[in-house]
Enzyme design. Structure first.
Site, short mmCIF file in Angstrom:
data_model
loop_
_atom_site.label_atom_id
_atom_site.label_comp_id
_atom_site.label_asym_id
_atom_site.label_seq_id
_atom_site.Cartn_x
_atom_site.Cartn_y
_atom_site.Cartn_z
N LYS A 13 8.35 47.19 2.00
CA LYS A 13 9.03 45.95 1.70
C LYS A 13 8.09 45.07 0.89
O LYS A 13 6.90 45.00 1.18
CB LYS A 13 9.43 45.25 3.00
N SER A 58 15.64 40.90 10.78
CA SER A 58 15.60 41.40 9.40
C SER A 58 15.29 42.88 9.25
O SER A 58 15.33 43.41 8.14
CB SER A 58 14.58 40.59 8.58
N SER A 106 16.61 40.52 6.05
CA SER A 106 16.08 40.44 4.70
C SER A 106 15.53 41.76 4.17
O SER A 106 15.23 41.87 2.98
CB SER A 106 14.96 39.40 4.67
#
Length: 481
Positions: A75, A174, A150
């Protein structure tokens, strides 16, 4: 090589010398290049092939071990030496960190091959991966839908077979929410089990890195190389590694508060998952988490307050976006932050600053922290009777892009915040939780959430693995069966 290999399958392929690390890496890079999901911000083709060649030489000398030769993605909130770390923000659009995050270092030391950095909600603030300077991410099950957020880029990439595994971060859901939306497995470890060093901060008392993959077995493999005390992170726990032990018959708590107002179709799928757990020898018991209704407002006050503090460092002076030709210092600050941050980040900074301001600190921030303590105690009380807790991971399946946008005055940002209603309580309590696939509604995945006591990831993953041995929801793939 199969189209959607797991980490474990790739390890066996490499051990059997049925394919080389270079061949496997090239295959995944080709899939990434052909994808239209916008799940990656940066692809590290040259570096990945160098790492893959090094992995092949290691395997030739010592055989396959750990994660040697396995492609992964990070990420784009984890710092990576020589590769941009943008947090999907204009503020950090060209930022290259001078060091690696501890998670990055540990997975590299285990031999993983990093193929790129995944797209996300800006600074990890969002539940749809639409709040990105680089454009929204699409859900591989239905590209008109969001993948969650996210960590939506990581979830979409794993679900689409672009990588077998990826890292994510979970502040209020997330990892778990996008895992549920994309039909994969995602683990939020106990706060402190995984180092936050080099993970760009959103809300420091809540942020936790974790693995995302197709199976719970793969989550265990990844966690083994991510976890552990780190002297560079004072909040990392000095505790032993996650083990693996045979399961006894467990009491699975069903919190009545999580079913109030839940869509009947979601409830039926989760009830079916509970019945499957009973078939494995466990038993369901009714439990109560009475302060659940206060978790979402408390979370958004606390997280926004911490975001306001953490993001104060992006001022146009030290690093990050800098406004051109400022008239004076005030103009530099004002325009750099106005231009560099997106709408959702600005909204949370303003909310957090307000909650921390003189005259409102006691009314909002202190009260939210008191509620957090009560929510944590709810979990401690329940775990006196239950070994695990079973809940829905999300109130809905993946929703369509734009359904909950709030970029103008007519929008309602709280509609998006309600997507986290089942995930934020575990985050506030700091306990570990996993989302795994357990069914489908109208062709879209449904995820179940299992929650465990602090540092009981071994129990959590053992139950998830046992469930996946008896079901095939985690084997379903977009465009497949």
């Amino acid at each position: 090589m199969e189209d959607f290999p797991t980490v474990d399958a790739i390890r066996r392929t490499l051990a059997d010398k049925a394919a080389s690390a270079v061949e496997i890496t090239k295959a995944h890079l080709s899939r990434i290049a052909a994808s239209d999901l916008n799940s990656f911000v940066t692809v590290c083709e040259d570096d990945a092939l160098v790492a893959a060649r090094h992995a092949d030489s290691q395997i030739a000398r010592h055989g396959q071990s750990q994660l040697v030769g396995v492609p992964i993605a990070h990420k784009d909130v984890f710092c990576t030496t020589g590769v941009k770390t943008t947090c999907a923000s204009r503020m950090l659009e060209d930022f290259v960190a001078p060091y690696d995050a501890t998670v990055v270092t540990r997975l590299a030391d285990a031999g993983a091959v990093v193929v790129g950095k995944t797209n996300m909600d800006e600074f990890a603030m969002g539940s749809s991966s639409e709040n990105s300077h680089f454009g929204p991410v699409s859900n591989p099950w239905d590209t008109a839908c969001v993948p969650g957020g996210s960590s939506g880029g990581s979830a979409a990439a794993v679900a689409a077979g672009l990588v077998p595994a990826a890292t994510g971060t979970d502040t209020g859901g997330s990892i778990r929410q996008p895992a549920a939306f994309c039909g994969i497995s995602g683990l939020k470890p106990t706060y402190g089990r995984v180092s936050r060093h080099g993970m760009v901060a959103f809300a420091s008392s809540l942020d936790q890195g974790g693995p995302m993959a197709r199976t719970a077995t793969d989550l265990r493999l990844l966690l083994r190389h991510m976890e552990g005390h780190d002297p560079l992170d004072s909040t990392s726990a000095d505790i032993g590694p996650t083990g693996s032990k045979p399961l006894d018959s467990l009491a699975i708590g069903i919190p009545r508060e999580y079913w109030r107002g839940l869509d009947d179709r979601i409830a039926a799928v989760i009830d079916g998952a509970g019945a499957a757990l009973e078939g494995l020898g466990h038993r369901r018991i009714d439990v109560s988490l009475p302060h659940t209704a206060y978790a979402t407002p408390a979370y958004y006050v606390i997280a926004s307050a911490e975001a306001s503090t953490n993001l104060a460092r992006y001022d146009g002076v030290r690093y990050g976006h800098r406004a051109s030709a400022p008239a004076d210092l005030d103009d530099l600050y004002f325009r750099s932050r106005s231009e560099g941050f997106g709408a959702e980040v600005k909204r949370r900074i303003l909310v957090g600053t307000y909650a921390l301001s003189v005259g409102y600190y006691d009314a909002y921030y202190r009260k939210a922290q008191r509620l957090r303590r009560l929510i944590r105690q709810d979990f401690l009380d329940v775990f006196g009777d239950a070994d695990l807790i079973l809940t829905p991971a999300t109130p809905t399946t993946a929703f369509r892009k734009g359904a909950h946008r709030a970029d103008d005055e007519s929008g309602d940002p709280t509609a998006m915040y309600q997507q986290d209603v089942y995930t934020v309580p575990a985050s506030l309590a700091g306990v570990p939780a996993v989302s795994i696939p357990c069914g489908f509604i109208d062709g879209l995945p449904v995820g179940m959430q299992l929650v465990a006591p602090h540092f009981a990831e071994d129990r959590l993953l053992a139950v998830a693995e046992a469930f996946q041995r008896e079901t095939d929801w985690h084997l379903r793939t977009p465009g497949g069966t």
